[in-house]
Design a protein around this motif. Structure first.
Motif, PDB file in Angstrom:
ATOM      1  N   THR A 115     -23.205 -24.334  19.196  1.00  0.00           N
ATOM      2  CA  THR A 115     -24.280 -24.991  18.449  1.00  0.00           C
ATOM      3  C   THR A 115     -24.210 -26.499  18.621  1.00  0.00           C
ATOM      4  O   THR A 115     -25.239 -27.170  18.813  1.00  0.00           O
ATOM      5  CB  THR A 115     -24.184 -24.627  16.961  1.00  0.00           C
ATOM      6  OG1 THR A 115     -24.341 -23.219  16.806  1.00  0.00           O
ATOM      7  CG2 THR A 115     -25.264 -25.340  16.156  1.00  0.00           C
ATOM      8  N   LEU A 145     -25.556 -27.515  22.058  1.00  0.00           N
ATOM      9  CA  LEU A 145     -27.012 -27.426  22.128  1.00  0.00           C
ATOM     10  C   LEU A 145     -27.658 -28.623  21.452  1.00  0.00           C
ATOM     11  O   LEU A 145     -28.638 -29.196  21.962  1.00  0.00           O
ATOM     12  CB  LEU A 145     -27.487 -26.128  21.473  1.00  0.00           C
ATOM     13  CG  LEU A 145     -27.104 -24.828  22.183  1.00  0.00           C
ATOM     14  CD1 LEU A 145     -27.473 -23.630  21.323  1.00  0.00           C
ATOM     15  CD2 LEU A 145     -27.770 -24.732  23.544  1.00  0.00           C
ATOM     16  N   ASP A 146     -27.129 -29.002  20.298  1.00  0.00           N
ATOM     17  CA  ASP A 146     -27.723 -30.108  19.542  1.00  0.00           C
ATOM     18  C   ASP A 146     -27.440 -31.459  20.175  1.00  0.00           C
ATOM     19  O   ASP A 146     -28.271 -32.363  20.105  1.00  0.00           O
ATOM     20  CB  ASP A 146     -27.196 -30.098  18.106  1.00  0.00           C
ATOM     21  CG  ASP A 146     -27.664 -28.880  17.321  1.00  0.00           C
ATOM     22  OD1 ASP A 146     -28.659 -28.258  17.738  1.00  0.00           O
ATOM     23  OD2 ASP A 146     -27.022 -28.555  16.301  1.00  0.00           O
ATOM     24  N   GLY A 181     -17.820 -23.198  16.662  1.00  0.00           N
ATOM     25  CA  GLY A 181     -19.121 -23.855  16.517  1.00  0.00           C
ATOM     26  C   GLY A 181     -19.487 -24.783  17.655  1.00  0.00           C
ATOM     27  O   GLY A 181     -20.480 -25.510  17.573  1.00  0.00           O
ATOM     28  N   THR A 218     -18.783 -31.984  20.211  1.00  0.00           N
ATOM     29  CA  THR A 218     -18.446 -30.741  20.920  1.00  0.00           C
ATOM     30  C   THR A 218     -17.038 -30.822  21.497  1.00  0.00           C
ATOM     31  O   THR A 218     -16.232 -29.891  21.362  1.00  0.00           O
ATOM     32  CB  THR A 218     -19.450 -30.473  22.050  1.00  0.00           C
ATOM     33  OG1 THR A 218     -20.782 -30.525  21.527  1.00  0.00           O
ATOM     34  CG2 THR A 218     -19.206 -29.125  22.691  1.00  0.00           C
ATOM     35  N   ARG A 225     -29.237 -19.480  21.089  1.00  0.00           N
ATOM     36  CA  ARG A 225     -29.060 -19.796  19.672  1.00  0.00           C
ATOM     37  C   ARG A 225     -28.929 -18.517  18.845  1.00  0.00           C
ATOM     38  O   ARG A 225     -28.279 -18.528  17.790  1.00  0.00           O
ATOM     39  CB  ARG A 225     -30.213 -20.656  19.161  1.00  0.00           C
ATOM     40  CG  ARG A 225     -30.139 -22.109  19.597  1.00  0.00           C
ATOM     41  CD  ARG A 225     -31.159 -22.972  18.896  1.00  0.00           C
ATOM     42  NE  ARG A 225     -31.146 -24.333  19.398  1.00  0.00           N
ATOM     43  CZ  ARG A 225     -30.306 -25.290  19.001  1.00  0.00           C
ATOM     44  NH1 ARG A 225     -29.401 -25.006  18.057  1.00  0.00           N
ATOM     45  NH2 ARG A 225     -30.365 -26.499  19.505  1.00  0.00           N
ATOM     46  N   THR A 250     -16.543 -21.241  21.403  1.00  0.00           N
ATOM     47  CA  THR A 250     -18.002 -21.252  21.433  1.00  0.00           C
ATOM     48  C   THR A 250     -18.610 -20.650  20.180  1.00  0.00           C
ATOM     49  O   THR A 250     -19.698 -21.056  19.763  1.00  0.00           O
ATOM     50  CB  THR A 250     -18.538 -20.508  22.675  1.00  0.00           C
ATOM     51  OG1 THR A 250     -17.978 -19.193  22.720  1.00  0.00           O
ATOM     52  CG2 THR A 250     -18.206 -21.252  23.953  1.00  0.00           C
ATOM     53  N   HIS A 251     -17.921 -19.701  19.565  1.00  0.00           N
ATOM     54  CA  HIS A 251     -18.494 -19.016  18.409  1.00  0.00           C
ATOM     55  C   HIS A 251     -17.848 -19.468  17.099  1.00  0.00           C
ATOM     56  O   HIS A 251     -18.461 -20.200  16.323  1.00  0.00           O
ATOM     57  CB  HIS A 251     -18.387 -17.500  18.596  1.00  0.00           C
ATOM     58  CG  HIS A 251     -19.256 -16.991  19.691  1.00  0.00           C
ATOM     59  ND1 HIS A 251     -20.570 -16.662  19.512  1.00  0.00           N
ATOM     60  CD2 HIS A 251     -19.002 -16.785  21.013  1.00  0.00           C
ATOM     61  CE1 HIS A 251     -21.098 -16.252  20.652  1.00  0.00           C
ATOM     62  NE2 HIS A 251     -20.169 -16.316  21.579  1.00  0.00           N
ATOM     63  N   THR A 299     -20.561 -25.326  27.693  1.00  0.00           N
ATOM     64  CA  THR A 299     -19.983 -25.684  26.393  1.00  0.00           C
ATOM     65  C   THR A 299     -18.465 -25.687  26.454  1.00  0.00           C
ATOM     66  O   THR A 299     -17.799 -26.623  25.981  1.00  0.00           O
ATOM     67  CB  THR A 299     -20.455 -24.697  25.313  1.00  0.00           C
ATOM     68  OG1 THR A 299     -21.883 -24.765  25.189  1.00  0.00           O
ATOM     69  CG2 THR A 299     -19.824 -25.013  23.968  1.00  0.00           C
ATOM     70  N   THR A 313     -25.129 -17.415  18.539  1.00  0.00           N
ATOM     71  CA  THR A 313     -24.094 -18.234  17.924  1.00  0.00           C
ATOM     72  C   THR A 313     -23.414 -17.559  16.738  1.00  0.00           C
ATOM     73  O   THR A 313     -22.267 -17.869  16.422  1.00  0.00           O
ATOM     74  CB  THR A 313     -24.678 -19.587  17.471  1.00  0.00           C
ATOM     75  OG1 THR A 313     -25.783 -19.355  16.576  1.00  0.00           O
ATOM     76  CG2 THR A 313     -25.164 -20.394  18.673  1.00  0.00           C
ATOM     77  N   GLU A 314     -24.101 -16.656  16.063  1.00  0.00           N
ATOM     78  CA  GLU A 314     -23.519 -16.000  14.895  1.00  0.00           C
ATOM     79  C   GLU A 314     -23.001 -14.593  15.208  1.00  0.00           C
ATOM     80  O   GLU A 314     -22.596 -13.868  14.294  1.00  0.00           O
ATOM     81  CB  GLU A 314     -24.561 -15.919  13.770  1.00  0.00           C
ATOM     82  CG  GLU A 314     -25.066 -17.267  13.296  1.00  0.00           C
ATOM     83  CD  GLU A 314     -23.947 -18.148  12.756  1.00  0.00           C
ATOM     84  OE1 GLU A 314     -23.023 -17.601  12.099  1.00  0.00           O
ATOM     85  OE2 GLU A 314     -23.985 -19.367  12.994  1.00  0.00           O
ATOM     86  N   THR A 363     -32.945 -22.545  25.395  1.00  0.00           N
ATOM     87  CA  THR A 363     -31.911 -22.431  24.361  1.00  0.00           C
ATOM     88  C   THR A 363     -32.247 -21.419  23.272  1.00  0.00           C
ATOM     89  O   THR A 363     -31.383 -21.109  22.444  1.00  0.00           O
ATOM     90  CB  THR A 363     -31.649 -23.798  23.706  1.00  0.00           C
ATOM     91  OG1 THR A 363     -32.868 -24.273  23.117  1.00  0.00           O
ATOM     92  CG2 THR A 363     -31.140 -24.805  24.725  1.00  0.00           C
TER      93      THR A 363
END
Length: 386
Positions: A148, A151-152, A145, A92, A167, A141-142, A84, A170-171, A163
Motif C-alpha cells: 500500500t 502504491l501511494d 503494509g 516504503t 489494491r 508486502t502484506h 515493492t 493488500t488485505e 493499481t
C-alpha cells in the motif's frame, strides 16, 4: 545524488565499488521508468549498467518487453508487488528494512549462524534473504503494509493505471491449502485445510508442492470471479499448511519458525532464486518436465555450471505439444514454456517448416493470457504453413 537503489545491490561490495556517478544515474532513470510503467525505457537504462546484464531484474524486464503492452492486470499486479519488495526509498523503504530484520531474526537466523561458523560474509546472507526469501516477500508486502505504501508513494504514469487489482490484494490473508485436480479451462481445485473445494485459476501451482500442500494468498485474478495465488505458493508439509489455515494475522511466520526448529522445514526451503510473474511453474520444475529422466543429472550439472538449460527444456515441451504428445491436463507447463522467449522463437521456426502444426489450435483455449496470445500466434502460423 540518491543512493537508494532497489534490490539490495549496494550490499554487494564488488558491485557497489564498481559503480560510477554515470551508472548510478542510469539506475535512477531505470527505477523511475519502472515506477511509471514504462518497461521498455526501464530495460534500456537497466542494461546500460554492465553489472546488471545477467540479473533477475534484467530478465524480468526483458520478458515483459517481449510480451508487449497488452498484459493481464494480474501480471501488472505481480510486477508491482515485485517492485515493492525491492524498494529502499521513503516510507516504503522504512517498512521493508524493519520487516527484513524481523524475518531474518525469526526465520533465517540459522543462515547467519552458519555463515559466522564458516567465517563467511554476513552481508551476502542479508542480501540473499532480501532477494530470495519467499516469507520476506509475503510478510513485507502484506502484513508490513509496504505494498500500500509503495502504491501511494511511487506508482505513477501507466503503472498507476494498473493499481486497482493489486489494491484488492493488500488485505488478503495467508492460508494453508490443499491442491486438487486440474480442470478444463485452466482451472485448479483448491481448498483451505478442512474447507470446501473452490475453482481457482491454474497457473501451475501444483508444481510448487509434490505433496499437494501449500501456503499462500488467494487473491482476485481479474479473470471473472476466479481467484489465484498472488505469487507461486510455497510447498510445505501438510501439518504446516493445516496450522497456517487456522492461524491469525502474522502467526504464520511463527508456525514456519516452529517447523524449522522441529526439523520439519529448513529455512533454506523458504528461499527461491526463481521469481515468476507470468506463471506459477518454477524454472526447475519446467526443466524437470521438459527433460528426459535419463538426461536429468547431466542437464542439472550443466545448469549449475551456468548454462541455460531451461530454454531448451521449454522448447522440448513445446515440441511435444506441437506433436500432440502432451496431456491437456499439463496445460500449465505448455503455458510456461511458450512464455520462454528463446523456446517460443524456436517453436515459431519449427511451425513454419513443419506439417505437424494442427495441435497448436487445441492449446489456445487451455491456457490464460499472456500465454494464450503466443499459442494463438503459433496456431495462425501453422494454418498459413499448411
Amino acid at each position: 545524488m540518491s543512493r537508494n537503489i532497489p534490490g539490495g545491490f549496494r550490499r554487494h561490495r564488488r558491485i557497489a565499488d564498481s559503480m560510477t556517478p554515470e551508472l548510478y544515474a542510469c539506475v535512477e532513470r531505470s527505477l523511475a521508468a519502472e515506477r511509471a510503467g514504462d518497461v521498455a525505457a526501464a530495460l534500456e537504462w537497466h542494461q546500460a549498467v554492465p553489472m546488471f546484464r545477467k540479473g533477475r531484474n534484467r530478465w524480468l524486464l526483458d520478458q515483459l518487453v517481449q510480451l508487449g503492452d497488452d498484459l493481464p492486470d494480474w501480471v501488472w499486479a505481480r510486477w508491482i508487488a515485485y517492485q515493492t519488495a525491492r524498494c529502499e526509498d521513503g516510507d516504503t523503504g522504512h517498512v521493508i528494512r524493519e520487516w527484513h530484520r524481523r524475518v531474518i531474526e525469526e526465520l533465517h537466523q540459522d543462515l547467519l549462524e552458519d555463515c559466522y561458523r564458516h567465517e563467511g560474509d554476513p552481508i551476502k546472507v542479508v542480501a540473499r534473504v532480501l532477494g530470495e526469501s519467499w516469507a520476506f516477500h509475503q510478510a513485507v508486502t502484506h502484513e508490513g503494509g509496504a505494498l500500500t505504501a509503495f502504491l501511494d508513494e511511487f506508482a505513477t504514469g501507466r503503472l498507476a493505471e494498473h493499481t486497482d487489482l493489486v489494491r484488492t490484494w493488500t488485505e488478503a490473508r495467508m492460508g494453508g491449502y490443499e491442491l486438487g485436480d486440474r480442470l478444463p479451462g485452466a482451472l485448479l481445485r483448491v481448498r483451505e485445510a478442512g474447507g470446501d473445494w473452490l475453482e481457482a485459476v491454474d497457473l501451475g501451482a501444483l508444481c510448487c508442492s509434490p505433496g499437494g500442500w501449500v501456503i499462500g494468498r488467494l487473491v482476485p485474478s481479474g479473470t471473472g470471479d476466479r481467484l489465484m495465488f498472488d505469487m507461486p505458493p510455497l510447498g510445505v508439509p501438510s501439518a504446516v499448511a493445516r496450522a497456517v489455515a487456522g492461524s491469525a494475522e502474522v502467526d504464520w511466520l511463527q508456525i514456519l519458525a516452529r517447523a524449522r526448529d522441529a526439523g520439519r522445514m529448513a529455512s533454506a526451503a523458504l528461499l527461491r532464486e526463481d521469481y515468476q510473474l507470468t506463471t506459477d511453474v518454477l524454472d526447475l520444475e519446467l526443466l524437470r518436465f521438459g527433460t528426459p529422466a535419463r538426461e536429468h543429472g547431466r542437464v542439472m550439472q550443466q545448469l549449475r555450471e551456468g548454462r541455460d538449460e531451461v530454454s531448451p527444456a521449454a522448447y522440448r515441451v513445446l515440441d511435444r505439444a506441437r506433436r500432440g504428445e502432451v496431456d491437456p491436463a499439463d496445460q500449465a507447463y505448455v503455458g510456461a514454456a511458450v512464455l520462454n522467449a528463446r523456446a517460443y522463437q524456436d517453436a515459431r521456426r519449427d511451425t513454419v517448416r513443419s506439417v505437424e502444426t494442427a495441435a497448436w489450435a487445441g492449446w489456445v483455449d487451455l491456457v490464460l493470457e499472456p500465454a494464450r496470445t503466443r499459442l494463438l500466434e503459433l496456431a495462425k502460423l501453422g494454418l498459413s504453413a499448411a
